[in-house]
Enzyme design. Sequence first.
Site, PDB file in Angstrom:
ATOM      1  N   CYS A  72       0.539  -1.708  -0.151  1.00 22.12           N
ATOM      2  CA  CYS A  72       0.211  -0.038   0.450  1.00 22.12           C
ATOM      3  C   CYS A  72       1.116   0.901   0.531  1.00 22.12           C
ATOM      4  CB  CYS A  72      -0.683   0.252   1.060  1.00 22.12           C
ATOM      5  SG  CYS A  72      -0.730  -0.598   2.632  1.00 22.12           S
ATOM      6  N   CYS A  95      -2.882  -3.200   8.432  1.00 23.39           N
ATOM      7  CA  CYS A  95      -1.800  -1.110   8.857  1.00 23.39           C
ATOM      8  C   CYS A  95      -2.176  -1.936  10.614  1.00 23.39           C
ATOM      9  CB  CYS A  95      -3.272  -0.303   9.285  1.00 23.39           C
ATOM     10  SG  CYS A  95      -3.598  -0.203   7.659  1.00 23.39           S
TER      11      CYS A  95
END
Lengths: 181, 125
Positions: B37, B106
């Site tokens: 990402c 994350c």
Amino acid sequence: MSDLFSKNYFEIFNIPVSFDLDNAQLSVLYRELQKEVHPDKFVNAGEQQSRLAVQVTSLVNQAFETLKSPVNRAHYLLKLAGLDIDHEQDTTMDPMFLMEQMELREEIESVRSKADPLDEIDRLMKQVKKMLADVMQSYSSAYEKEKYSEAHEWSRKMQFLNKNTQELDDIAVAIEDELLG
Amino acid sequence: MAYSEKVLDHYENPRNVGSFDKDEKGVGTGMVGAPACGDVMRLQIKVGDDGVIEDAVFKTYGCGSAIASSSLLTEWVKGKTLDEAKAIKNQDIADELALPPVKVHCSVLAEDAIKSAIKDYQSKN
């Protein structure tokens, strides 16, 4: 036509398995092959043949999409070499590179506060593309030497830099839209 | 995708954004990145003589979930010993922020960042 299924993406286009690839040539080969296997050509060839043509077309498209993008091509080559990179969770990276990324992201974030944002985007884009070219070169040479884990590290850097170019593009488009009102 | 209220809160009012001098003796710096990402995270801790984390700051370039994960983590580690901080699992963060499965990575990034910061501190002291 069905023999394409047993081939890797490079073999499908009959080009050498290598990171270095001529994108213009690939596009030409893709269009030729696409014409050859296009389902329209098989409408009168029976249901089985035309179903096969649909599958082959989708395979050819997938092969083209994978090979034309340097990041995807780099990953695909490592997969062919037997590396499992689909499920990687490793977040540790060359700290110098991450530091550089931090600074770069900071600069990208402040583009809009510059007197001439589009000019600044241009400057950053040149910088990122230069870095990307260097990283691609390093990947290629590591891959050719079969140093796959080193090549993997370069491919990870490629991903970051690729994101940077996308981000710069997005900001440029947004600014141009605003200018056009 | 809809962010949870807690994610939005941390995203809009991130706690402890900033940096410490990484060369300072009591400071540990963790830098991690997620290629998929493009997120980059820097998390720093300031450790007292008693081995307790006095202060923590972060800077994250990434999506709302990555920012919220690191913001929350800096709040959590303050006042903890290094061992206690090390014991924080990414799942704790993901649960607290109600991260959807596609955003769990994350919280992994945040866990790795604090581990890397502790390692950096320990290598200096």
